[in-house]
Enzyme design. Structure first.
Site, PDB file in Angstrom:
ATOM      1  N   ASN A   1     101.433  55.239  65.033  1.00  0.00           N
ATOM      2  CA  ASN A   1     100.271  54.789  64.246  1.00  0.00           C
ATOM      3  C   ASN A   1      99.275  55.943  64.179  1.00  0.00           C
ATOM      4  O   ASN A   1      98.801  56.421  65.217  1.00  0.00           O
ATOM      5  CB  ASN A   1      99.657  53.563  64.917  1.00  0.00           C
TER       6      ASN A   1
ATOM      7  N   HIS B   1      97.144  51.260  59.253  1.00  0.00           N
ATOM      8  CA  HIS B   1      96.477  49.964  59.151  1.00  0.00           C
ATOM      9  C   HIS B   1      95.160  50.168  58.410  1.00  0.00           C
ATOM     10  O   HIS B   1      94.108  50.335  59.027  1.00  0.00           O
ATOM     11  CB  HIS B   1      96.227  49.379  60.542  1.00  0.00           C
TER      12      HIS B   1
ATOM     13  N   ARG C   1      91.814  49.304  56.583  1.00  0.00           N
ATOM     14  CA  ARG C   1      90.888  48.175  56.616  1.00  0.00           C
ATOM     15  C   ARG C   1      89.926  48.258  55.434  1.00  0.00           C
ATOM     16  O   ARG C   1      89.743  49.341  54.860  1.00  0.00           O
ATOM     17  CB  ARG C   1      90.148  48.138  57.948  1.00  0.00           C
TER      18      ARG C   1
ATOM     19  N   GLU D   1     100.279  47.940  58.031  1.00  0.00           N
ATOM     20  CA  GLU D   1      99.718  46.750  58.660  1.00  0.00           C
ATOM     21  C   GLU D   1      98.446  46.339  57.926  1.00  0.00           C
ATOM     22  O   GLU D   1      97.736  47.178  57.369  1.00  0.00           O
ATOM     23  CB  GLU D   1      99.351  47.029  60.124  1.00  0.00           C
TER      24      GLU D   1
ATOM     25  N   HIS E   1     100.358  47.160  70.757  1.00  0.00           N
ATOM     26  CA  HIS E   1      98.974  47.047  71.213  1.00  0.00           C
ATOM     27  C   HIS E   1      98.863  47.396  72.689  1.00  0.00           C
ATOM     28  O   HIS E   1      99.376  46.696  73.551  1.00  0.00           O
ATOM     29  CB  HIS E   1      98.367  45.660  70.962  1.00  0.00           C
TER      30      HIS E   1
ATOM     31  N   GLY F   1      99.656  53.904  68.730  1.00  0.00           N
ATOM     32  CA  GLY F   1      98.724  54.866  68.153  1.00  0.00           C
ATOM     33  C   GLY F   1      97.713  55.398  69.140  1.00  0.00           C
ATOM     34  O   GLY F   1      97.735  56.563  69.520  1.00  0.00           O
ATOM     35  N   HIS F   2      96.806  54.539  69.594  1.00  0.00           N
ATOM     36  CA  HIS F   2      95.666  54.995  70.391  1.00  0.00           C
ATOM     37  C   HIS F   2      96.096  55.754  71.640  1.00  0.00           C
ATOM     38  O   HIS F   2      95.661  56.889  71.879  1.00  0.00           O
ATOM     39  CB  HIS F   2      94.787  53.794  70.780  1.00  0.00           C
TER      40      HIS F   2
END
Length: 237
Positions: A7, A43, A45, A70, A190, A213-214
């Site tokens: 991600n 993702h 937003r 996403e 997550h 990702g993070h």
């Protein structure tokens, strides 16, 4: 084999902090693939605070591994996915103000809506995954939507991993077996990292894909992006 999808939202966050184009998200995505990533996840937003909609369009032209988009399936998201036709669309129930995904779908209350959305995405040839909590009550309703896969929301697992990893993973094993019985593929994502990823994979060996990702970007600050991707790949092998 469980695929690693990187991600790159946090790369876009870093770029946006200075208002220019460094780091360039397209270059990072191509480098990530070259370094061993088996997919690229974004993702976008509504406020475009990290990945922008134009980024998604630009990435779709060059990503050669699995492209996973996403998002909450509002009108703009659906139009974009129908136009781009990524390998996979992951549906998340995030409100526009959410910092990050923090809950799965209530597939009981939203079954009819999700069924229509899944059917629409299937018409465009897009595989669908629904973001879901590790609670058995949501899995049969998820199956009835027609989704191809579910993505297990793994923050509770990650939060409790260091306290009691066997207890932390237990509900995930239960719902993973149920998903398998129902014929749905399994993704996860997550707060997965180098500490907790291998045990999740060992406990659920038939995971199709993890999206990270993070933690991966944070680790790359110390280990470098190429080395970090290889480290995560080894955890899955």
């Amino acid at each position: 084999m469980t695929k690693l999808s990187v991600n790159i939202n946090k790369i876009a966050t870093l770029r946006n902090a200075r208002g220019a184009d460094n780091p360039n998200v397209v270059k990072v995505a191509l480098d990530a693939e070259r370094f061993g990533s088996q997919g690229i996840t974004v993702h976008p937003r509504p406020d475009e605070r990290h990945i922008r909609y134009q980024d998604v369009i630009d990435l779709a032209k060059v990503v050669t591994t699995e492209f996973n988009i996403e998002g909450y399936p509002d009108k703009r998201f659906m139009e974009m996915v129908r136009m781009i036709k990524p390998a996979q669309a992951t549906l998340v129930p995030d409100p526009p103000t959410a910092i990050t995904s923090n809950n799965g779908w209530d597939t009981i209350a939203n079954q009819s809506m999700l069924k229509d959305i899944v059917a629409e995405l299937h018409e465009s040839g897009v595989r669908v995954s629904i973001f879901i909590n590790p609670e058995t009550k949501y899995f049969e309703p998820a199956k009835l939507t027609g989704t191809d896969r579910v993505e297990l929301y793994t923050e509770p697992y990650a939060a409790n991993y260091h306290k009691d990893r066997d207890a932390a993973v237990k509900p995930y094993i239960e719902v993973a077996e149920l998903a398998r019985e129902l014929g749905m593929g399994l993704n996860a994502g997550h707060d997965l990292d180098l500490q907790n990823l291998a045990f999740l994979k060992q406990s659920i060996p038939y995971l199709d894909e993890v999206s990270i990702g993070h933690a991966l970007v944070c680790d790359a600050l110390y280990y470098g992006l190429e080395n970090t991707i290889q480290m995560y790949r080894r955890k899955l092998e």
